[in-house]
Enzyme design. Structure first.
Site, PDB file in Angstrom:
ATOM      1  N   LYS A  67       0.855  -1.198   0.000  1.00 44.51           N
ATOM      2  CA  LYS A  67       0.000   0.000   0.000  1.00 44.51           C
ATOM      3  C   LYS A  67       0.889   1.246   0.000  1.00 44.51           C
ATOM      4  O   LYS A  67       0.668   2.190  -0.757  1.00 44.51           O
ATOM      5  CB  LYS A  67      -0.915   0.006   1.242  1.00 44.51           C
ATOM      6  CG  LYS A  67      -2.079  -0.976   1.116  1.00 44.51           C
ATOM      7  CD  LYS A  67      -2.862  -1.159   2.418  1.00 44.51           C
ATOM      8  CE  LYS A  67      -3.945  -2.220   2.244  1.00 44.51           C
ATOM      9  NZ  LYS A  67      -4.669  -2.583   3.453  1.00 44.51           N
ATOM     10  N   GLN A 111      -4.563  -2.178   9.893  1.00 39.75           N
ATOM     11  CA  GLN A 111      -4.550  -3.429   9.123  1.00 39.75           C
ATOM     12  C   GLN A 111      -5.170  -4.559   9.941  1.00 39.75           C
ATOM     13  O   GLN A 111      -4.824  -4.775  11.097  1.00 39.75           O
ATOM     14  CB  GLN A 111      -3.102  -3.763   8.709  1.00 39.75           C
ATOM     15  CG  GLN A 111      -2.972  -4.931   7.753  1.00 39.75           C
ATOM     16  CD  GLN A 111      -3.639  -4.692   6.392  1.00 39.75           C
ATOM     17  OE1 GLN A 111      -3.681  -3.567   5.892  1.00 39.75           O
ATOM     18  NE2 GLN A 111      -4.176  -5.738   5.799  1.00 39.75           N
ATOM     19  N   ASP A 134     -11.031   3.056   5.046  1.00 36.60           N
ATOM     20  CA  ASP A 134     -11.433   1.653   4.897  1.00 36.60           C
ATOM     21  C   ASP A 134     -12.960   1.517   4.911  1.00 36.60           C
ATOM     22  O   ASP A 134     -13.500   0.488   4.520  1.00 36.60           O
ATOM     23  CB  ASP A 134     -10.883   0.826   6.078  1.00 36.60           C
ATOM     24  CG  ASP A 134      -9.663   0.008   5.705  1.00 36.60           C
ATOM     25  OD1 ASP A 134      -9.550  -0.381   4.532  1.00 36.60           O
ATOM     26  OD2 ASP A 134      -8.838  -0.245   6.603  1.00 36.60           O
TER      27      ASP A 134
END
Ligand code: GUN
Length: 307
Positions: A67, A111, A134
């Protein structure tokens, strides 16, 4: 009659033409984002992601690294905040609170999965919904399910973009989503069923307790498989001409002596490829879309928070 060689060639050509290549869609999206990134740069704003990594899960480490690289390659920034798995949850919460108030940060992600001792809900709910790229905060989940999304979770959003790019119509279609996670299954259900041009489908959500899964998948025009079991969906479970989206990223041992691994999806490629009309390969299908949509959300956030 086809010789063995020409049969193989035909199969190969078929395979190429019915693959849905997320890596191509991802390039298209990043190219379209580049002018927004330039406009922001002219105002001295560089979209920046803060990625929080807890513990040393090897897959999570790779995802975060990828990422980060992707952001830098596309003229944006990314900073990783590492915590060991024996950190105190309050340290992570105070880090998120600082990032919430830092104007140079436009997107915050934690994460997943987190090590077992941490409470996902408490941590994710600390992220301000304005920077929740997210889309996992209950505020953003609510916005999505009520048909007015702010940030859409990256993987299901990426799948919608693939279907749209390849002009696969979802309206009135029978879609089966296998897997009910907050990351993929539930938002996928919301996106496919809602009253948008890229939705309007009749969606069945299946999961580990579903009875006679094959009955559902055999009736599906589109199957999204996010069950986390290597090669789970076989050719004899799907309808001829259906569209199959493989969300799986499973690392399996290829050669135990050499300790080499290969990545396979949740779909059994060999048995599905000649029955489906379209299939996303692994790698190169859904995976690249998750990162592209994260960039998309972070750039949107930078625009949103600076107007
Ligand atoms: N783990 C697997 N997929 C995702 C994702 O899209 N976001 C985060 N934060 N963690 C993940």
């Amino acid at each position: 009659m086809l010789t063995n060689k020409s049969f193989l060639l035909k199969t190969e050509m078929n395979q190429k033409s019915n693959l849905l290549l997320g890596k191509i869609v991802s390039s298209d999206i990043t190219q379209k984002l580049s002018s927004s990134i330039k406009d922001l740069k002219n105002k001295n704003i560089i979209p920046k992601l803060a990625a929080i990594l807890v513990g040393d899960n090897p897959a999570s480490k790779i995802y975060i690294k990828n990422k980060s690289k992707f952001f830098v390659k596309n003229g944006c920034e990314s900073e990783t905040f590492n915590f060991s798995s024996d950190s105190n949850q309050s340290e992570i919460i105070s880090c998120i609170k600082q990032l919430n108030n830092d104007d140079s940060i436009h997107g915050i992600l934690v994460q997943l999965p987190l090590p077992k001792s941490f409470d996902d809900s408490i941590i994710l709910e600390t992220i301000t919904p304005k920077k929740d790229v997210d889309g996992f905060h209950p505020y953003n989940v609510g916005k999505l399910f009520s048909g007015n999304p702010q940030f859409i979770p990256c993987t299901p959003h990426g799948i919608i973009k693939i279907l749209d790019y390849y002009k696969i119509n979802t309206s009135g279609k029978n879609c089966v989503v296998i897997g009910r996670s907050n990351i993929v299954g539930k938002p996928m259900f919301a996106l496919l069923s809602q009253k948008f041009e890229t939705g309007n489908a009749t969606v069945t959500m299946c999961h580990s307790r579903t009875n006679n899964l094959r009955h559902h998948t055999l009736n599906a025009d589109i199957v999204v498989c996010a069950i986390g079991i290597p090669n789970f969906l076989k050719g004899n479970m799907i309808k001829k001409g259906s569209v199959i989206i493989d969300v799986g990223i499973n690392r399996i041992v290829e050669n135990s002596a050499k300790k080499s691994y290969k990545i396979v999806g949740d779909v059994d490629f060999e048995s599905v490829i000649n029955i489906a009309s379209h299939l996303t390969p692994v790698p190169g299908g859904v995976g690249p879309m998750t990162i592209a949509m994260l960039l998309y959300n972070t750039v949107s956030s930078a625009k949103l928070n600076n107007t």
